[in-house]
Motif scaffolding. Sequence first.
Motif, short mmCIF file in Angstrom:
data_model
loop_
_atom_site.label_atom_id
_atom_site.label_comp_id
_atom_site.label_asym_id
_atom_site.label_seq_id
_atom_site.Cartn_x
_atom_site.Cartn_y
_atom_site.Cartn_z
N PHE A 61 0.82 -1.21 0.00
CA PHE A 61 0.00 0.00 0.00
C PHE A 61 0.86 1.27 0.00
O PHE A 61 0.47 2.29 -0.57
N ALA A 62 2.01 1.19 0.65
CA ALA A 62 2.87 2.38 0.82
C ALA A 62 3.71 2.69 -0.40
O ALA A 62 4.38 3.73 -0.44
N MET A 63 3.71 1.84 -1.42
CA MET A 63 4.64 2.00 -2.55
C MET A 63 4.58 3.39 -3.19
O MET A 63 5.64 3.94 -3.53
N PRO A 64 3.41 4.00 -3.37
CA PRO A 64 3.43 5.36 -3.94
C PRO A 64 4.23 6.35 -3.10
O PRO A 64 4.90 7.23 -3.65
N PHE A 65 4.16 6.23 -1.78
CA PHE A 65 4.94 7.11 -0.91
C PHE A 65 6.43 6.76 -0.99
O PHE A 65 7.28 7.66 -1.03
N LEU A 66 6.73 5.48 -1.00
CA LEU A 66 8.13 5.04 -1.01
C LEU A 66 8.83 5.47 -2.30
O LEU A 66 10.00 5.85 -2.29
N GLN A 67 8.12 5.42 -3.41
CA GLN A 67 8.72 5.77 -4.69
C GLN A 67 8.95 7.27 -4.84
O GLN A 67 9.74 7.69 -5.68
N ARG A 68 8.31 8.06 -4.01
CA ARG A 68 8.52 9.52 -4.01
C ARG A 68 9.55 9.97 -2.99
O ARG A 68 10.04 11.11 -3.05
N ALA A 69 9.88 9.11 -2.04
CA ALA A 69 10.75 9.50 -0.93
C ALA A 69 12.19 9.74 -1.39
O ALA A 69 12.68 9.11 -2.34
N ARG A 70 12.87 10.64 -0.70
CA ARG A 70 14.29 10.86 -0.96
C ARG A 70 15.14 9.77 -0.33
O ARG A 70 16.20 9.42 -0.86
N ARG A 71 14.69 9.25 0.81
CA ARG A 71 15.43 8.18 1.48
C ARG A 71 14.44 7.24 2.15
O ARG A 71 13.43 7.68 2.71
N VAL A 72 14.72 5.94 2.07
CA VAL A 72 13.91 4.94 2.75
C VAL A 72 14.84 4.09 3.62
O VAL A 72 15.85 3.56 3.13
N LEU A 73 14.52 4.00 4.89
CA LEU A 73 15.28 3.21 5.84
C LEU A 73 14.46 1.98 6.22
O LEU A 73 13.38 2.11 6.81
N LEU A 74 14.96 0.80 5.89
CA LEU A 74 14.29 -0.45 6.19
C LEU A 74 14.86 -1.03 7.48
O LEU A 74 16.03 -1.42 7.53
N LEU A 75 14.06 -1.05 8.53
CA LEU A 75 14.45 -1.63 9.81
C LEU A 75 13.96 -3.07 9.84
O LEU A 75 12.79 -3.35 9.57
N ALA A 76 14.84 -4.00 10.17
CA ALA A 76 14.47 -5.41 10.13
C ALA A 76 15.14 -6.18 11.26
O ALA A 76 16.13 -5.73 11.84
N ASP A 77 14.59 -7.34 11.54
CA ASP A 77 15.14 -8.24 12.55
C ASP A 77 16.39 -8.91 12.01
O ASP A 77 16.42 -9.35 10.86
#
Length: 279
Positions: A177-193
Amino acid sequence: MRTLLVPVEPSIHAERILELAGLVAGAFGSLIEGFPLRSFGMSAIGWDPESLITVDPTHWNESQTAAEAKAKFVAFMRAKGIAEDGPGPGEAARWRWAHDRPEGDGFLGSYGRGFDLTVVGQPGSEPGASTISTLESALFESGGPILIAPPRPVAQFGETVAIAWNGSTETARTIAFAMPFLQRARRVLLLADDGALGHAPSGEAIRLRLVRNGVPADLKLLPEARIRSGEAILREAESAGCDLLVKGAYTQSRIRQMIFGGATQHILAKARMPVLMAH
């Protein structure tokens, strides 16, 4: 994110919700539809007992409340220079007001199925604050994502986005669902286990999914199952200067979170940035 639903109450807290909806509409050329949220009576108890709200129906003027909500909505749109919806397609943000809608939060969830996104406020216990029942109606019944406005209006939104990946179905759906926001972002930080997720994809697998969708995300692995801690997630997102958090909601049961606490519960109570959630 071309169609947004915004339930409106005539309270001082409506401004922060409308501000956030306006930012989204400006970015995507969205149609914002407002309707009066008539949540009088007794709201459902969510994870926070303080969210139990009662209103004396003898002092509740439904038509006046709806008129005040509309006046607040229309005044905001005009102040921001957003035009009322009209015939023909449009690329700029527009608004319209929905009349004669049924009462209560129950309508919000079902009606929200006709929109790309529902924008609601962070629940609180102060007078006029959004309730957990409103949020959960949109979250569980709309079939789509919700965007939660923090306690104060935001001036910047979606430039630096954090994703909390815990291997859950709910978070996988929220990322889509968030892909439209993610594709516009300048930076994406993926936090994972950084531990074993069983058969669930690793953080690196999700990073590659994002890269293939045009989102060059940075991966940060959190030790000791901290990805399941709402406090740790918010701390990491805030320290990175994120202005949007993406997370699946209630990846543990609501009953368990009411008793033992959980990441969703903590984030709903404490987040100071907008949060995009889906279930």
